[in-house]
Motif scaffolding. Sequence first.
Motif, mmCIF file in Angstrom:
data_model
loop_
_atom_site.group_PDB
_atom_site.id
_atom_site.type_symbol
_atom_site.label_atom_id
_atom_site.label_comp_id
_atom_site.label_asym_id
_atom_site.label_seq_id
_atom_site.Cartn_x
_atom_site.Cartn_y
_atom_site.Cartn_z
ATOM 1 N N ARG A 485 -20.782 -1.901 -12.464
ATOM 2 C CA ARG A 485 -21.640 -2.407 -11.396
ATOM 3 C C ARG A 485 -20.891 -2.539 -10.065
ATOM 4 O O ARG A 485 -21.509 -2.811 -9.036
ATOM 5 C CB ARG A 485 -22.229 -3.764 -11.781
ATOM 6 N N ARG A 486 -19.595 -2.375 -10.091
ATOM 7 C CA ARG A 486 -18.805 -2.634 -8.882
ATOM 8 C C ARG A 486 -19.129 -1.662 -7.758
ATOM 9 O O ARG A 486 -19.122 -2.040 -6.578
ATOM 10 C CB ARG A 486 -17.309 -2.597 -9.209
ATOM 11 N N ASP A 487 -19.389 -0.407 -8.097
ATOM 12 C CA ASP A 487 -19.700 0.566 -7.043
ATOM 13 C C ASP A 487 -20.949 0.154 -6.270
ATOM 14 O O ASP A 487 -21.003 0.271 -5.039
ATOM 15 C CB ASP A 487 -19.892 1.959 -7.640
ATOM 16 N N LYS A 488 -21.938 -0.331 -6.996
ATOM 17 C CA LYS A 488 -23.172 -0.764 -6.339
ATOM 18 C C LYS A 488 -22.895 -1.951 -5.422
ATOM 19 O O LYS A 488 -23.371 -1.984 -4.273
ATOM 20 C CB LYS A 488 -24.215 -1.141 -7.394
ATOM 21 N N TRP A 489 -22.146 -2.917 -5.922
ATOM 22 C CA TRP A 489 -21.853 -4.096 -5.102
ATOM 23 C C TRP A 489 -21.034 -3.711 -3.866
ATOM 24 O O TRP A 489 -21.279 -4.223 -2.774
ATOM 25 C CB TRP A 489 -21.107 -5.135 -5.936
ATOM 26 N N SER A 490 -20.085 -2.830 -4.045
ATOM 27 C CA SER A 490 -19.286 -2.371 -2.900
ATOM 28 C C SER A 490 -20.168 -1.631 -1.898
ATOM 29 O O SER A 490 -20.002 -1.779 -0.673
ATOM 30 C CB SER A 490 -18.151 -1.460 -3.374
ATOM 31 N N HIS A 491 -21.092 -0.844 -2.409
ATOM 32 C CA HIS A 491 -21.987 -0.094 -1.527
ATOM 33 C C HIS A 491 -22.844 -1.049 -0.706
ATOM 34 O O HIS A 491 -23.058 -0.844 0.503
ATOM 35 C CB HIS A 491 -22.865 0.841 -2.358
ATOM 36 N N ILE A 492 -23.340 -2.108 -1.352
ATOM 37 C CA ILE A 492 -24.142 -3.096 -0.623
ATOM 38 C C ILE A 492 -23.304 -3.748 0.473
ATOM 39 O O ILE A 492 -23.760 -3.903 1.623
ATOM 40 C CB ILE A 492 -24.702 -4.154 -1.596
ATOM 41 N N LEU A 493 -22.078 -4.128 0.145
ATOM 42 C CA LEU A 493 -21.212 -4.767 1.139
ATOM 43 C C LEU A 493 -20.921 -3.829 2.304
ATOM 44 O O LEU A 493 -20.936 -4.245 3.471
ATOM 45 C CB LEU A 493 -19.896 -5.206 0.490
ATOM 46 N N MET A 494 -20.656 -2.579 2.009
ATOM 47 C CA MET A 494 -20.288 -1.626 3.055
ATOM 48 C C MET A 494 -21.474 -1.237 3.927
ATOM 49 O O MET A 494 -21.292 -0.821 5.079
ATOM 50 C CB MET A 494 -19.668 -0.368 2.432
ATOM 51 N N HIS A 495 -22.692 -1.393 3.408
ATOM 52 C CA HIS A 495 -23.867 -0.925 4.136
ATOM 53 C C HIS A 495 -24.852 -2.037 4.461
ATOM 54 O O HIS A 495 -26.007 -1.767 4.800
ATOM 55 C CB HIS A 495 -24.573 0.175 3.337
ATOM 56 N N MET A 496 -24.412 -3.274 4.365
ATOM 57 C CA MET A 496 -25.280 -4.387 4.756
ATOM 58 C C MET A 496 -25.538 -4.327 6.258
ATOM 59 O O MET A 496 -24.643 -4.008 7.046
ATOM 60 C CB MET A 496 -24.627 -5.723 4.396
ATOM 61 N N SER A 497 -26.739 -4.625 6.655
ATOM 62 C CA SER A 497 -27.070 -4.619 8.083
ATOM 63 C C SER A 497 -26.130 -5.536 8.857
ATOM 64 O O SER A 497 -25.697 -6.588 8.358
ATOM 65 C CB SER A 497 -28.512 -5.078 8.286
ATOM 66 N N GLU A 498 -25.824 -5.140 10.083
ATOM 67 C CA GLU A 498 -24.950 -5.947 10.933
ATOM 68 C C GLU A 498 -25.670 -7.223 11.372
ATOM 69 O O GLU A 498 -26.905 -7.291 11.386
ATOM 70 C CB GLU A 498 -24.525 -5.140 12.165
ATOM 71 N N PHE A 499 -24.886 -8.215 11.767
ATOM 72 C CA PHE A 499 -25.472 -9.450 12.268
ATOM 73 C C PHE A 499 -26.185 -9.171 13.592
ATOM 74 O O PHE A 499 -25.586 -8.602 14.515
ATOM 75 C CB PHE A 499 -24.401 -10.514 12.491
#
Length: 732
Positions: A485-499
Amino acid sequence: MEWKSQLEKYKGIFNEPPKQVPSKKVVDGPIIGNGDIGVVLSGPPEQQRVWISKTDFWKSELIYTKGSPSLIGGIDIYIPELSGASYYSEQRLLDAKVVSTFRGAASTVTMTAWVSATDNAVVVELACVEGTATVSLDLWTKSGHDSQTDAGTETDVTWATRVFNGAELEWPTAGAIAMRCLSESSTSFELKPGGITHIISYVLTNHDVDTYLQESVASVKRFDESRLNELYAKHEDWWQHFWAKSAIDIGDELLEKFWYGSHYIMASCSRNKSFPPGLFGSWITTDSPAWAGDYHLNYNFQAPWWGVYSSNHIELSEPYDAPLLEYVPNGKRYAEQYLGKNGIYYDVGIGPKGLPTALSNTEASRKYEHGHLFLGQKSNAAYTTINMLMRFYATYDLQYASQIAYPYALEVADFWESYLAFEDNRYVIYRDAIHEVGTWEESHPNDDWLQEFEDMNPILTLGLLRAVFKGLLDMSNELGLDVNRRDKWSHILMHMSEFPTFERDGKTIFRLTEQGRSWWDSNTLAIQHIWPAGAIGLDSDSQLLEIARNTISVINRWTDYNGFPTIFTAAARVGYDPAIILHQLRHQCLEHSFPNLFIYFGGGGIECCSGVPSAINEMLLQSHEQVIRLFPVWPNERNAQFMTLRAVGAFLVSSELKDGMIQFVEITSERGRVCRLFNPWPDGALSIVEINGNKQEAIDWKLVEDVIVFATKADRHYRLQPTTIASPHFLC
């Protein structure tokens, strides 16, 4: 640094009877407690009232605000000779007792009250200093609110009970108070000059033991002078051990008093691992506390503990998790039934034992939120995860991570993995209100208010999700779980919308949402992604730090209905002007506090207990980015020292700033992790010594971009100091 001398001078001082007892919010009277039983004193000298409440005494009725913590009862102490007497009372932090002196025209009486730190006993000592005093006692329990009460006597023991056991309740609650005077055979007696008597009460509920009344009576009967002395010795020992865990000396007695006072309040109300305190702690003096006195999950419930992690009082946070874990079945059902999603979806308010306190039968709630008060917010469960992550990073306790923090965070992640939308190479959040939407209102002229449900990318949730998915990755790595599941979590972190940001008052600042509400003048929601979510710190991009500081300047909400637990620590976290932080923090302590050292504002109660400790600790020591920084946001010209504050990585740190120079650092490594310390002596040489009992050994270290890096061993102590400064007087 002698912490005992610090504590001896810090007391709550009362020169008149309290004015806000009873209260639907925070009480202003002298308070004592053992983390479960809470006692507040009120009334004039001739009629002292001892209010007794308990964290597990709840009425478990559905529909907001019917389910709430309630009052058990108390003891009235009548001494007619003290009519018109002067009033003086001290709430002593060091030994957790209240000592009062009442001087009348013909009689002077002292009253000392304490709640055993290790038992369910409440002790009141009456001593006649001058003249005589006629004393009568009245043990009572609160009536009404669909409860049943009973009272009786058994030899020299008086008892009273209160019970909630109606068919409309989710579970019954019953409590008993048993009372006995050690040196008297009745509840009416005369105190002569030099005379002393002890009033012993014992308090239990059905959540402690099924035979709560019988056990209360039997426990009181077992008391004698020897037992009392033994109990007080244990009481003193508990509090001395508690206070020895950390200390500060910052040359500001006002802030120090509230730093210690905040810890005193938390230690007095947060130790029942099954029933954490609600909004107003364990000092409940009414059956209708504000906002149901429950666990509000959009910051209020979380906030009281934000200071205990860095102050090395992890034990006080242990009650926090129980109601969150007990609510998981509800949260899973709500997520699937109402949103068609996985994971957990929590209401704004919950209670203990899986109790939904935020159900509503209003037309608007039934129409728009399935009879709940989600208030448009999807972020509550994510917000509750922050405290678990704080505890994990502060301790690296893998048992806690594997049994509580990680499984719970997985439930939160399951929800958001199914709820987030991936669009244009980024994750987007829709229909998550940045603030509460008032679905309790019976009618609306139109549905314009529903636009709050359409908030897109609320900044708080963006920060919370960064923390949740980063925490999952870190715990997954430590535990060796869910590699797939780590790849998915990393992908979410790397592509989360900016503030989101916008221009206001000529500055670029954070916007509350990317689309939807832009700003809220009377709130600090624009900085909660900084604290407590921890998305920005001193190692963040310089432009992001500038926006954060601009936002704090534009908010200018040092005095706020809800913002006290967040604004000061957020300011310290991003390096705001320390002189302003300290000045404004002092102002709030002076203007918004009671003599019992409660800091109070309009919204909530014990949440304010984190404001001073977390802010001061962040100014003295930061570590959330895995690098320890000493005095990072502290005026360089002000001497300060601290003892065993807790840093990320399970390190206990002590240090001193004197004459503009850091004198030394002492570090205890609990888990044997690599230690990284921002170099406090960039212009000189330094030494690092490992201490193992009486053995001391110099160890190797390296400097990587101004960061001192060295390996540690579990349960070893390390001393760092510049070779050009004479050996200091160490704190530890």
